[in-house]
Design a protein around this motif. Structure first.
Motif, short mmCIF file in Angstrom:
data_model
loop_
_atom_site.label_atom_id
_atom_site.label_comp_id
_atom_site.label_asym_id
_atom_site.label_seq_id
_atom_site.Cartn_x
_atom_site.Cartn_y
_atom_site.Cartn_z
N TYR A 90 -2.78 2.43 -19.00
CA TYR A 90 -2.20 1.62 -17.77
C TYR A 90 -0.77 1.70 -17.52
CZ TYR A 90 -1.25 -3.04 -16.02
OH TYR A 90 -0.57 -3.94 -15.34
N ASN A 93 0.19 5.70 -16.12
CA ASN A 93 -0.10 5.71 -14.88
C ASN A 93 0.26 4.82 -13.88
OD1 ASN A 93 -2.34 8.26 -14.93
ND2 ASN A 93 -2.85 6.84 -16.65
N GLY A 94 1.10 3.87 -14.47
CA GLY A 94 1.84 2.94 -13.61
C GLY A 94 0.65 1.98 -12.92
N LEU A 95 -0.40 1.68 -13.41
CA LEU A 95 -1.17 0.80 -13.00
C LEU A 95 -0.94 -0.63 -12.32
CD1 LEU A 95 -4.59 1.69 -14.76
CD2 LEU A 95 -3.44 2.97 -12.82
N GLN A 96 0.29 -1.02 -13.24
CA GLN A 96 0.73 -2.31 -12.84
C GLN A 96 1.33 -2.46 -11.22
OE1 GLN A 96 2.33 -0.52 -14.48
NE2 GLN A 96 4.29 -0.39 -14.00
N ALA A 97 1.64 -1.23 -10.74
CA ALA A 97 2.25 -1.06 -9.36
C ALA A 97 0.99 -1.11 -8.52
CB ALA A 97 2.99 0.14 -9.24
N LYS A 98 -0.10 -0.62 -8.71
CA LYS A 98 -1.05 -0.49 -8.05
C LYS A 98 -2.12 -1.73 -8.16
CE LYS A 98 -4.60 3.31 -7.30
NZ LYS A 98 -5.43 4.29 -8.00
N TYR A 99 -2.28 -2.38 -8.96
CA TYR A 99 -3.12 -3.53 -9.19
C TYR A 99 -2.38 -4.70 -9.45
CZ TYR A 99 -6.67 0.28 -9.37
OH TYR A 99 -7.42 1.22 -9.31
N ALA A 102 -5.35 -5.73 -13.03
CA ALA A 102 -6.24 -4.69 -13.39
C ALA A 102 -7.31 -5.12 -14.32
CB ALA A 102 -5.34 -3.63 -14.11
#
Length: 415
Positions: A90, A93-99, A102
Motif C-alpha cells: 500500500y 505503490n502510493g495507494l492512499q493517493a489512488k483510493y 482502500a
RNA sequence: GUGGCUAUAGUGUAAAGGUAGCACAAGAGGUUGUGGUCCUCUUUGUACGGGUUCGAAUCCCGUUAGCCACCCCA
C-alpha cells in the motif's frame, strides 16, 4: 528413501480441493458485494518488515519465522501473516493517493514454525481483508459484518464473535503500568509463562488459561477502566453498529492479540468444533501501522480467516460449477477413431462443455469409465462408424442409442 | 520448544512372538464392439533404522510423521 512433504505442510487433494474451491468462490462473491478487491503480494519479504510491524517480542518474530539469507546475504522471511505485506505494498505503490479508502483482500499461504496439530500447520492458508484509510467505527463494524456474512454464507452458524478494545497509544500504556503495579510483590504466585509475559507482553497475562493465574487476575481492573474518552466513544459506536447490523457478539475484555500493531477494536471468531485451536478468524484495528512502516498516518482495520479451519467447519460446501457434473464421454476404438473425434471434441470444449475420454482400453472398460464419471452421453466411435461417417450417441440414463452423422454431432450434443 | 498417544495395501480394519488376512476402492476379463448389479482374476502393505529372539506387524531403543495438550495462534 522416498521424498515426502515436510513436517506441517500438506497436500490438498481432490475431493478436498473441491471444498477449498467452493469456499473460495463463495467468499469472493461476498468480498465483491462489499467492494473488496484482491491484492497479491510476494510470499517472501524482507525480514525487517515483520520485525517492525508484528513486533520484536511477539512469539511470531521470536521463534516462529522461516528466515534465511539469499545469495547476497540479505535476510528474507516467508510471510507469517498477511497484513504487514499488504501495508508495505500500500505504501510502496502510493495507494492512499489512488483510493481515499482502500479495500483489499487476499488469499494465500502463510508460514510459521510451530508444532503442528489439527487446524494448525506450518504452511497454512489465510483469507484476509484490510480496510485502509477509515478511522470511523463504521469501518470496524463493516469488517465484522463482512465476517458474519462469510460464515453464514457458508452455512456455518455455530461461531461466536468476541470483541474488545485494546485502547490506543494514549491509554494503553497506563493499563500496562497498572498490570505491572498489580503484579509487583506477587510475581512468584504466577506461572512461569506469565512471569515471562510480564516483561514482554503484559496483556497476555489476562489470556492465561491456568486457573491460579486466572484467579489472580480476577482482581485486576480491566482495560475498560483505562480507555481514554476517544477510545471509549469509538468502542461504544462500534457496538451500536454491530447491534444495528445484527451481528451477535460478546464482549471479552481478556481478548489480546499476539501482534503488536493492534489498537482499539480487537475481535475473534471462535468455534467449539475446532478443539484447542478454536479461533477461525481474528483481527482488529491497526491505526499506527502504516506510519510505523514509513507511510502516511493512515488508519486501518482488518482480519484474517484460517482456511484450513474454515474448511473444517464447512465440509459440505463444494465446487458448484455446473460443467463439472455430467461430462460427455467419447469411447474411441482405434487411432482412426481418435483422429476422427478430435476436432468434434475440441469444438464441444470450446463451448465450455466437459468432454472426457479414455486413453485406450476395450469398449467395455471405456464404458465403465464413462459410468464412473457419471456421464450422461457417450459417443461411441469405432472402425465401422468412421467408415460410415457416423457416431453412436448413447444415453447412459436409459441405455438408448442412435447413429448420428459426424457433421451433426456438435449440434446434437450441445443442445 | 515441552509432555502424552499413535503408525499394517489408496481408504478402513484383523492377525494376543509362529503362513500378513478381510472389506471397500482401483485395474483386467466374463467369446468379435456396449456401462451400472453379479462372477472370476490382478495390483498395492507392516513408516524408517537398529536391537532382543530359533522366529517380530507384535517386545525394546532411536528417527520420522500424524494426533492431543501446553506454548502460541488463523
Amino acid at each position: 528413501m522416498k521424498i515426502t512433504a515436510i513436517k506441517g505442510m500438506s497436500d490438498i487433494l481432490p475431493p478436498e480441493s473441491s471444498v477449498w474451491r467452493g469456499v473460495e468462490e463463495k467468499v469472493r462473491q461476498i468480498f465483491d458485494s462489499f467492494g473488496f478487491e484482491e491484492i497479491r503480494t510476494p510470499i517472501v519479504e524482507p525480514t525487517e518488515l515483520f520485525v517492525r510491524s508484528v513486533g520484536e517480542t511477539s512469539a511470531i518474530v521470536e521463534k516462529e519465522m522461516y528466515t534465511f539469507e539469499d545469495k547476497k546475504g540479505v535476510s528474507l522471511t516467508l510471510r507469517p501473516e498477511g497484513t504487514a505485506p499488504v501495508v508495505r505494498a500500500y505504501i510502496e505503490n502510493g495507494l492512499q493517493a489512488k483510493y481515499p479508502v482502500a479495500k483489499l483482500c487476499y488469499f494465500g499461504p502463510m508460514f510459521r514454525y510451530e508444532q503442528p496439530q489439527k487446524g494448525r500447520s506450518r504452511q497454512f492458508f489465510q483469507i484476509g481483508a484490510e480496510l485502509l484509510g477509515a478511522e470511523s467505527p463504521m469501518a470496524d463494524a463493516e469488517m465484522l459484518i463482512l465476517l458474519k456474512n462469510i460464515f453464514s454464507g457458508l452455512g456455518i452458524e455455530d461461531v461466536r464473535f468476541e470483541i474488545n478494545s485494546l485502547g490506543c497509544a494514549v491509554c494503553r500504556p497506563k493499563y500496562l503500568e497498572a498490570i505491572h503495579g498489580f503484579m509487583k510483590g506477587k510475581e512468584k504466585k504466577f506461572c512461569d509463562d506469565c512471569q515471562k509475559r510480564a516483561k514482554k507482553n503484559p496483556l497476555r497475562i489476562l489470556d492465561c488459561k491456568k486457573e491460579p493465574c486466572r484467579e489472580l487476575t480476577e482482581a485486576v481492573s480491566t482495560i475498560s477502566d483505562f480507555w481514554c474518552e476517544a477510545c471509549r466513544k469509538h468502542y461504544r459506536e462500534v457496538r451500536g453498529l454491530l447491534l444495528a447490523g445484527h451481528v451477535p457478539f460478546k464482549e471479552n475484555t481478556r481478548i489480546v492479540r499476539g501482534l503488536d500493531y493492534y489498537c482499539r477494536t480487537a475481535f475473534e471468531v471462535l468455534c467449539d468444533r475446532l478443539g484447542a485451536q478454536n479461533a477461525v478468524a481474528a483481527g482488529g484495528r491497526y491505526d499506527g501501522l502504516v506510519k510505523d512502516l514509513g507511510g502516511p498516518d493512515i488508519p486501518g482495520v482488518g482480519f484474517a480467516i484460517g482456511m484450513e479451519r474454515l474448511t473444517l467447519l464447512a465440509p459440505l460446501i463444494h465446487d458448484s460449477r455446473p460443467t463439472i457434473h455430467e461430462p460427455m464421454f467419447f469411447a474411441l476404438l482405434g487411432s482412426e477413431a481418435e483422429q476422427a473425434a478430435l476436432s468434434v471434441i475440441q469444438e464441444l470444449r470450446e463451448k465450455s462443455l466437459r468432454v472426457e475420454s479414455a486413453y485406450g482400453g476395450s469398449l467395455k472398460s471405456q464404458l465403465r469409465r464413462a459410468d464412473k464419471l457419471k456421464a450422461k452421453w457417450v459417443v461411441i466411435l469405432g472402425e465401422n462408424e468412421v467408415k460410415k461417417g457416423v457416431a453412436i450417441v448413447k444415453n447412459m440414463h436409459d441405455g438408448k442409442q442412435n447413429e448420428i452423422l459426424m457433421g451433426r454431432l456438435v449440434g446434437e450434443l450441445s443442445k
